[in-house]
Design a protein around this motif. Structure first.
Motif, PDB file in Angstrom:
ATOM      1  N   PHE A  45      -2.853 -16.757 -65.070  1.00 56.25           N
ATOM      2  CA  PHE A  45      -1.802 -17.134 -64.113  1.00 56.25           C
ATOM      3  C   PHE A  45      -2.176 -16.838 -62.661  1.00 56.25           C
ATOM      4  O   PHE A  45      -1.308 -16.702 -61.801  1.00 56.25           O
ATOM      5  N   THR A  46      -3.492 -16.777 -62.393  1.00 59.69           N
ATOM      6  CA  THR A  46      -3.936 -16.504 -61.026  1.00 59.69           C
ATOM      7  C   THR A  46      -3.412 -17.541 -60.034  1.00 59.69           C
ATOM      8  O   THR A  46      -2.902 -17.196 -58.968  1.00 59.69           O
ATOM      9  N   VAL A  47      -3.523 -18.827 -60.395  1.00 55.19           N
ATOM     10  CA  VAL A  47      -3.096 -19.890 -59.480  1.00 55.19           C
ATOM     11  C   VAL A  47      -1.610 -19.752 -59.160  1.00 55.19           C
ATOM     12  O   VAL A  47      -1.202 -19.814 -57.996  1.00 55.19           O
ATOM     13  N   ALA A  48      -0.790 -19.529 -60.201  1.00 59.75           N
ATOM     14  CA  ALA A  48       0.651 -19.393 -59.987  1.00 59.75           C
ATOM     15  C   ALA A  48       0.965 -18.169 -59.129  1.00 59.75           C
ATOM     16  O   ALA A  48       1.824 -18.226 -58.240  1.00 59.75           O
ATOM     17  N   ARG A  49       0.249 -17.067 -59.382  1.00 57.14           N
ATOM     18  CA  ARG A  49       0.493 -15.848 -58.596  1.00 57.14           C
ATOM     19  C   ARG A  49       0.185 -16.094 -57.113  1.00 57.14           C
ATOM     20  O   ARG A  49       0.955 -15.705 -56.243  1.00 57.14           O
ATOM     21  N   PHE A 163      15.073 -18.396 -51.922  1.00 55.98           N
ATOM     22  CA  PHE A 163      13.966 -17.441 -51.816  1.00 55.98           C
ATOM     23  C   PHE A 163      14.157 -16.265 -52.772  1.00 55.98           C
ATOM     24  O   PHE A 163      13.183 -15.694 -53.275  1.00 55.98           O
ATOM     25  N   PHE A 164      15.410 -15.913 -53.057  1.00 55.51           N
ATOM     26  CA  PHE A 164      15.678 -14.866 -54.043  1.00 55.51           C
ATOM     27  C   PHE A 164      15.154 -15.322 -55.409  1.00 55.51           C
ATOM     28  O   PHE A 164      14.478 -14.566 -56.116  1.00 55.51           O
ATOM     29  N   LEU A 165      15.436 -16.591 -55.773  1.00 55.07           N
ATOM     30  CA  LEU A 165      14.961 -17.117 -57.055  1.00 55.07           C
ATOM     31  C   LEU A 165      13.435 -17.148 -57.121  1.00 55.07           C
ATOM     32  O   LEU A 165      12.835 -16.792 -58.137  1.00 55.07           O
ATOM     33  N   ILE A 166      12.813 -17.581 -56.010  1.00 58.72           N
ATOM     34  CA  ILE A 166      11.347 -17.615 -55.974  1.00 58.72           C
ATOM     35  C   ILE A 166      10.798 -16.195 -56.122  1.00 58.72           C
ATOM     36  O   ILE A 166       9.835 -15.950 -56.857  1.00 58.72           O
ATOM     37  N   GLY A 167      11.457 -15.249 -55.477  1.00 53.98           N
ATOM     38  CA  GLY A 167      11.045 -13.854 -55.575  1.00 53.98           C
ATOM     39  C   GLY A 167      11.158 -13.322 -57.005  1.00 53.98           C
ATOM     40  O   GLY A 167      10.274 -12.617 -57.495  1.00 53.98           O
ATOM     41  N   MET A 168      12.235 -13.716 -57.698  1.00 57.19           N
ATOM     42  CA  MET A 168      12.418 -13.289 -59.090  1.00 57.19           C
ATOM     43  C   MET A 168      11.309 -13.844 -59.978  1.00 57.19           C
ATOM     44  O   MET A 168      10.758 -13.162 -60.836  1.00 57.19           O
ATOM     45  N   MET A 172       8.496 -11.846 -62.141  1.00 55.74           N
ATOM     46  CA  MET A 172       8.203 -12.094 -63.551  1.00 55.74           C
ATOM     47  C   MET A 172       6.697 -12.181 -63.777  1.00 55.74           C
ATOM     48  O   MET A 172       6.168 -11.655 -64.752  1.00 55.74           O
ATOM     49  N   LEU A 173       6.026 -12.878 -62.843  1.00 55.99           N
ATOM     50  CA  LEU A 173       4.572 -13.049 -62.969  1.00 55.99           C
ATOM     51  C   LEU A 173       3.847 -11.714 -62.838  1.00 55.99           C
ATOM     52  O   LEU A 173       2.800 -11.506 -63.437  1.00 55.99           O
ATOM     53  N   VAL A 174       4.429 -10.812 -62.028  1.00 55.89           N
ATOM     54  CA  VAL A 174       3.799  -9.508 -61.846  1.00 55.89           C
ATOM     55  C   VAL A 174       3.790  -8.751 -63.174  1.00 55.89           C
ATOM     56  O   VAL A 174       2.824  -8.063 -63.510  1.00 55.89           O
ATOM     57  N   PHE A 175       4.863  -8.917 -63.953  1.00 57.81           N
ATOM     58  CA  PHE A 175       4.986  -8.127 -65.176  1.00 57.81           C
ATOM     59  C   PHE A 175       4.526  -8.860 -66.428  1.00 57.81           C
ATOM     60  O   PHE A 175       4.504  -8.302 -67.514  1.00 57.81           O
TER      61      PHE A 175
ATOM     62  N   TYR B  40      -2.141 -11.466 -55.150  1.00 54.48           N
ATOM     63  CA  TYR B  40      -1.001 -11.221 -54.250  1.00 54.48           C
ATOM     64  C   TYR B  40      -1.486 -11.024 -52.821  1.00 54.48           C
ATOM     65  O   TYR B  40      -0.817 -11.427 -51.867  1.00 54.48           O
ATOM     66  N   VAL B  41      -2.648 -10.414 -52.675  1.00 56.09           N
ATOM     67  CA  VAL B  41      -3.233 -10.264 -51.334  1.00 56.09           C
ATOM     68  C   VAL B  41      -3.613 -11.636 -50.786  1.00 56.09           C
ATOM     69  O   VAL B  41      -3.313 -11.979 -49.641  1.00 56.09           O
ATOM     70  N   VAL B  42      -4.259 -12.446 -51.643  1.00 60.10           N
ATOM     71  CA  VAL B  42      -4.682 -13.782 -51.222  1.00 60.10           C
ATOM     72  C   VAL B  42      -3.464 -14.645 -50.881  1.00 60.10           C
ATOM     73  O   VAL B  42      -3.432 -15.324 -49.849  1.00 60.10           O
ATOM     74  N   GLY B  43      -2.436 -14.580 -51.725  1.00 60.37           N
ATOM     75  CA  GLY B  43      -1.223 -15.360 -51.475  1.00 60.37           C
ATOM     76  C   GLY B  43      -0.555 -14.937 -50.173  1.00 60.37           C
ATOM     77  O   GLY B  43      -0.100 -15.776 -49.386  1.00 60.37           O
TER      78      GLY B  43
END
Lengths: 191, 208
Positions: A45-49, A163-168, A172-175, B40-43
């Protein structure tokens, strides 16, 4: 207040900005065919992150700049048939090629010879579009035109909520499960 | 002939240099290669670059518009500028050394410098994942990349942008067109990938 730079200097700013852009693409790993295709195989999921972080950070900043009068929006028109059809072709092509236009160019510069074949393909695709553009304009772009609209206007959900939704989504991607990283050494074995 | 020998020398050198970088990566227990930064750094970097692009240059990051104009310059080599400028599309997108075109040059320079500085520049003819699905023939890969490139560019021009212009610059402005592009592109790409690589997608067979 206007911070815009104009004239000859502006043109040459493209070089340092482009260098930062290309540098970031390479460091992000998205000049690697395997990373991009494994995103579409839902294995990495690098691209999505990268993209969601860029959208979140970039979007909040541009929103503030816009509201302070330092930035103008540049919204592309929502010709939904053209955008939808084009995006579908683009998605298929991106998996077969393994790159989008920016990462493809960057990949050539990092030594991916096969990416160069795709750059020639992209130039051919540009020629093909120019030749067929009168037909496409008449038969595709004219339909479902909603104009240069933004989500906040279409849905009446305020920008902050979006932006709140995008942040959520980003959280999710972080975890989410760690990526199945495509190791460089196995690439060589594949030869 | 000479080129081939040179190529092989380079590959051997890469095998040697890679040994050490792999060990370094393993020792660090890092999931990414040594040259890679956190996504995250790159983004964040791309996001901040967007602020500057909007505030200072008044032109969002984008690639495919300039590249399609460049295709006009390529066509001009064969049919001449007169015919190219008579085309409805190219008359609106004339190839010149403007901001957009120089940005393409900068992008390639940046990737090159980053690859050289991090010693990760390497000649790649057939990527690993491609080989899993389509074999190791460079000719097959080159044809595939060409066809994919045609589709990518044709689609980008029909949609009015690519992963940069729509995918980052457009979505961050919350443009409807860009979010439609983003979602449709992602769904189409995922379906294509699952179809093309279905044989290698089964668990346990993916890793080499």
């Amino acid at each position: 207040m206007n911070l815009h730079i104009e004239g000859e200097l502006l043109r040459w700013l493209a070089i340092p900005f482009g260098i930062i852009f290309g540098w970031l693409l390479h460091r992000g790993g998205v000049t690697d065919y395997n990373v991009i295709v494994n995103q579409f195989r839902l294995k990495d999921f690098t691209v999505a992150r990268i993209m969601l972080t860029a959208i979140f950070v970039g979007g909040l900043g541009v929103l503030v700049l816009h509201n302070l009068g330092h930035a103008q929006y540049h919204i592309k028109p929502a010709n939904l048939l053209g955008v939808g059809l084009g995006a579908a072709l683009f998605g298929v092509g991106m998996v077969v090629y393994g790159y989008c236009p920016g990462t493809g160019l960057a990949a050539v510069a990092t030594g991916s010879v096969h990416a160069l074949s795709g750059v020639i393909g992209m130039l051919a695709g540009g020629i093909l579009y120019a030749i067929t553009s009168p037909w496409v304009e008449a038969h595709v772009q004219k339909f479902a035109q909603l104009g240069k609209v933004r989500l906040a206007e279409v849905t009446r959900m305020p920008e902050g909520t979006w932006f709140f939704l995008i942040g959520m989504l980003l959280l999710m991607l972080v975890f989410i499960e760690r990526d199945e990283s495509p190791e460089q050494e196995s690439n060589l074995m594949a030869k | 002939m000479n080129n081939q020998v040179l190529d092989e020398n380079r590959v051997t050198a890469q095998i040697e240099s890679r040994g050490s970088s792999v060990e370094r990566g393993a020792r660090r227990g890092s999931r990414t290669r040594s040259y890679r930064w956190s996504p995250y750094v790159v983004g964040t970097g791309l996001g901040v670059l967007s602020w500057v692009a909007f505030a200072v240059v008044n032109q969002p990051l984008g690639i495919s518009t300039a590249l399609s104009a460049a295709s006009g310059a390529c066509a001009a080599l064969f049919v001449g500028w007169e015919d190219v400028l008579r085309n409805a599309y190219w008359s609106k997108h004339v190839a010149k050394w403007d901001y957009g075109t120089l940005f393409l040059v900068g992008t390639m320079l940046g990737a090159l410098v980053s690859a050289l500085v991090s010693k990760s520049f390497r000649i790649e003819k057939v990527p690993r994942v491609w080989a899993q699905g389509f074999g190791h023939s460079p000719a097959v890969r080159f044809v595939g990349a060409f066809i994919g490139g045609v589709l990518v560019m044709y689609g980008a021009r029909m949609a009015g942008g690519c992963t940069s212009g729509h995918g980052i610059s457009g979505t961050l402005q919350l443009a409807l067109s860009s979010w439609v592009f983003f979602l449709v592109m992602f769904v189409a790409g995922t379906l294509t990938a699952l179809l093309l690589f279905r044989k290698t997608s089964k668990p346990g067979r993916a890793s080499l």
